[in-house]
Design an enzyme around this catalytic site. Structure first.
Site: not given
Length: 802
Positions: A526, A532, A548, A648
């Site tokens: 995706l 990662g 993930k 973030d």
């Protein structure tokens, strides 16, 4: 090198051989008045007979432009063009006039306006004067006030006394923009100007991508240009970027016998040309981008380019080529990777780590310093700079150049070059085993850490003995062997399955995840980020999931992984992504999240197919997304069981569900606060440049207001469909924020809006969002609103507009 120069000189001189329709007669003086227009075949001459202004046609074209050139130059090298961005004139009935409103206007034979100075003129008593420095000015003939000047609107050439640069407060920015080609003065792809870093450096961009850069200015010269003389010798001087957010570069002729100009060529070369005042021919003096090493990023991340070595690119000490196959073919763009992982990135939850493995620095001399540096103004000596870098896991290198001070790097080192005679010392962070030698300072540090570790191990042994007697202690559980399992909110055991006190999060078998993702196939990918890759998966019962998988080479180690697992498992909000499970097996660290059909917000705004996908986000959806993100952040800051700073916030970390509802994701860098805590410092500055608040990027201070700043950047990106860090330099603005501030100051805020939204938007909502975005990105944290205020303002129908 001499061969390269000869070839370049010949090719560059060819650019100067442009044919023009020269004037056949001259205006009586250097001044244009309302009663005396300038017609084709006429010219203005500066008082000292130095510069000439008139009509010209490049090459064999019949198209007409208004330009300025040195009067004695036989090649008539044009140094400024008025109507380069407008349709060129056809025919010989055009004229340059001062209109009845007092502005300069270029009109064609049908009296249509082709170009205008568009100055703010209070009266019609204006005149235009061509000065001996080449500046064409429009001024009030009564007060003498200058209303407009060509020096503020440079084309491809910088003259003595002209400035290029920026002022983020006023929004004024100026760049050099190359001609489209030798026969067309329209703006081309290459742009040259200063960056908004501290200290500034000059960069040539090809569209939005860096093409060449000079390295930072040290007060005398740009440190990354090979063999360049100091500024007072080559005519270049830079007013450094200060806390007011302004910097400029000027070009001066200190030797009255010579005239010099700086040029950005049609091929992206940054050139300096000179001629003696009595001569009528230009001579080539200097050009950047002559060598392959001058091309930006030739050698890829963590690789060094050298003009005198074969091969051209080499990995520095402690690094290996990322792809030997590509390097063997002369393709170095993949760069280098570390031979040994840094001690900082190893898991330190086990106190038995070997203190003798502490990282150190390897000095590399005569370097063009890498791009994307961060200036630490409070580090006043090299020792303080070195210590800051060593104590911050995110710091990959540092330098302490004369005239600049402490520069550090927290992202991949890109565009490094080994210079022959000049350059700076770069201190590259390496694992201890790659250093080869231990300095006395390292030995002292190792001894100190060894003693500390011994003490802590003693404390741990004593604690375990106590636990065996008491069975438990506050915040910890003990198994039958007396092993500690920390269940506090800031730490969990390596395997979350053994820590039921931290959460009831399901632990998913690794083989089950492999099956769900078709063995992590490319077809299931995706997206990919710094920590990662994310894969789409499907469980046995048909439930779709997002997996993930943390990269073993990523900056996110066990610390960040545990942080993300604990935080997300404790959070429940409609605008936060939901965590379904996790997996730890060997080196594998995996988080399982709810699957989002529409992926992330950045794919709609800036992705590969953004031109079509952004049309799916009409204004109503964008406004709803903005409100959802704000509510999610408010929950994190004030309403959740933990007080959390995300650190973030960016478009790629906003996921969109089936109904385009936003969900904040990626909590690997998040930090918890006490309820009464307002501010914290970190030794590890992490996140994404372009979204970081100034106080966090510069000194590691973060708070709720750090997230507010990132939200402001994100809001302006959603409104404009433009990325802050990749904003089009061809549009003559350093970044999206600079453009937004200028439009706001000029009361033109709606021009920031993506024009594809013009028909679907509500103007008052657009203005309110832009205003809120600018409030959020103010330099001082205290000036920014809280997220509770932001949510309130977004839901309000009133707002103070300019």
């Amino acid at each position: 090198m001499d061969k390269h120069k000869d070839i370049a000189s010949i090719s560059l001189l060819a650019i100067f051989n442009i044919h023009f329709f020269l004037p056949t007669c001259y205006a009586s003086n250097d001044t244009l008045t309302p009663s005396q227009p300038l017609k084709v075949g006429q010219a203005l001459i500066s008082a000292g007979q130095i510069f000439e202004l008139g009509f010209f046609s490049p090459g064999n074209s019949s198209r007409l432009y208004i330009g300025i050139w040195h009067k004695t130059d036989i090649d008539h090298r044009v140094v400024w063009v008025a109507n380069r961005e407008n349709a060129p004139l056809e025919g010989d009935l055009a004229s340059l006039i001062i209109s009845s409103h007092g502005n300069l206007m270029l009109i064609d034979g049908k009296q249509n306006t082709v170009w205008s100075s568009n100055a703010s003129v209070q009266s019609n008593s204006t005149i235009a004067v061509l000065q001996d420095d080449g500046d064409f000015i429009l001024k009030d003939n009564v007060s003498g006030e200058t209303l407009w000047e060509s020096f503020y609107y440079p084309t491809d050439t910088i003259l003595a006394g002209m400035q290029i640069g920026f002022n983020s407060r006023t929004g004024r920015e100026s760049f050099l923009t190359a001609w489209k080609n030798e026969n067309d003065p329209a703006p081309g792809n290459f742009v040259y100007g200063l960056t908004d870093e501290r200290p500034a450096q000059s960069v040539a961009w090809n569209g939005t991508k860096p093409h060449w850069r000079s390295g930072p200015w040290n007060g005398w010269k740009f440190t990354g240009i090979q063999d360049i003389a100091e500024g007072y010798s080559n005519g270049i001087f830079v007013t450094p970027n200060n806390q007011m957010g302004a910097a400029s570069m000027t070009f001066n002729n200190f030797d009255n016998s010579d005239v010099s100009i700086g040029v950005i060529s049609t091929t992206g070369m940054v050139e300096v040309w000179y001629k003696e005042r009595e001569q009528n021919k230009w001579n080539f003096k200097l050009a950047a981008s002559l060598d392959p090493c001058d091309a930006y990023g030739t050698c890829g991340p963590f690789s060094v380019c050298s003009r005198n070595h074969a091969p051209t690119c080499e990995c520095p000490k402690g690094f290996l080529p990322r792809s030997n196959e590509e390097w063997s073919k002369g393709n170095w763009t993949s760069g280098c990777v570390r031979r040994t992982e840094l001690m900082c990135n190893e898991n330190r939850s086990n106190l038995s780590f070997n203190a003798s493995k502490l990282d150190g620095f390897w000095k590399v001399g005569q370097m063009k310093l890498p791009d994307h540096y961060v200036y630490l103004y409070d580090k006043t000596d090299q020792g303080g700079c070195s210590q800051w870098c060593l104590s911050n896991c995110s710091c990959l290198a540092y330098a302490y150049p004369d005239g600049i001070g402490c520069l550090v790097w927290v992202t991949d080192l890109i565009d490094m070059q080994q210079l022959v005679k000049s350059g700076e010392d770069l201190y590259l962070r390496l694992a201890n085993s790659d250093l080869g030698v231990k300095s006395r300072q390292t030995a002292i540090i190792v001894s100190f850490v060894s003693i500390s570790v011994g003490f802590l191990l003693g404390v741990k042994w004593f604690t375990i003995k106590s636990i065996r007697k008491r069975g438990k202690v506050k915040g910890h559980l003990a198994d039958k062997k007396g092993t500690l399992i920390d269940t506090s909110q800031d730490n969990i055991q390596e395997n979350p399955a053994s820590s039921k006190g931290s959460s009831e999060l399901p632990i998913v078998d690794f083989n089950r995840i492999k099956i769900a993702t078709n063995n992590f196939s490319e077809a299931n990918k995706l997206g990919e980020g710094g920590f990662g890759t994310v894969y789409k998966g499907s469980l046995e019962d048909g439930q779709q999931i997002a997996v993930k998988r943390l990269s073993s080479h990523s900056g996110q180690g066990m610390e960040e992984f545990k942080n993300e697992v604990i935080l997300i498992s404790k959070l429940q909000h409609r605008n936060l992504v939901r965590l379904l499970g996790c997996c730890i097996q060997g080196e594998e660290k995996i988080v399982i999240l709810e699957y989002m059909k529409n992926k992330s917000l950045d794919t709609f705004l800036f992705g590969k197919y953004y031109r079509t996908k952004r049309l799916e986000l009409d204004w109503a959806k964008r406004f709803s997304i903005i409100q959802g993100i704000a509510r999610g952040l408010l929950y994190l800051h004030r309403d959740s069981c933990l007080r959390i700073i995300h650190r973030d916030m960016k478009a790629s970390n906003i996921l969109l569900d089936d109904e385009m509802n936003p969900k904040i994701s990626d909590f690997g860098l998040a930090r918890t606060f006490r309820v009464t805590q307002e501010l914290a410092n970190t030794g590890r500055v992490v996140g994404t440049f372009g979204y970081m608040s100034p106080e966090y990027a510069m000194s590691g201070q973060f708070s709720e207001k750090s997230d507010v700043y990132s939200f402001g950047v994100l809001l302006l990106e959603i409104v404009s469909s433009k990325k802050n860090t990749g904003f089009g330099y061809h549009e003559k603005y350093l970044n999206l924020l600079g453009r937004a501030w200028q439009l706001w100051n000029e009361c033109k805020a709606p021009e920031l809006l993506d024009q594809s939204l013009a028909d679907s938007c509500t103007p008052t909502e657009v203005k309110r969002c832009i205003q809120i975005g600018l409030l959020c990105v103010q330099d001082h944290a205290a000036d920014r609103p809280t997220m509770s205020n932001v949510v309130l303002m977004l839901s309000s129908s009133e707002g103070e507009m300019c």
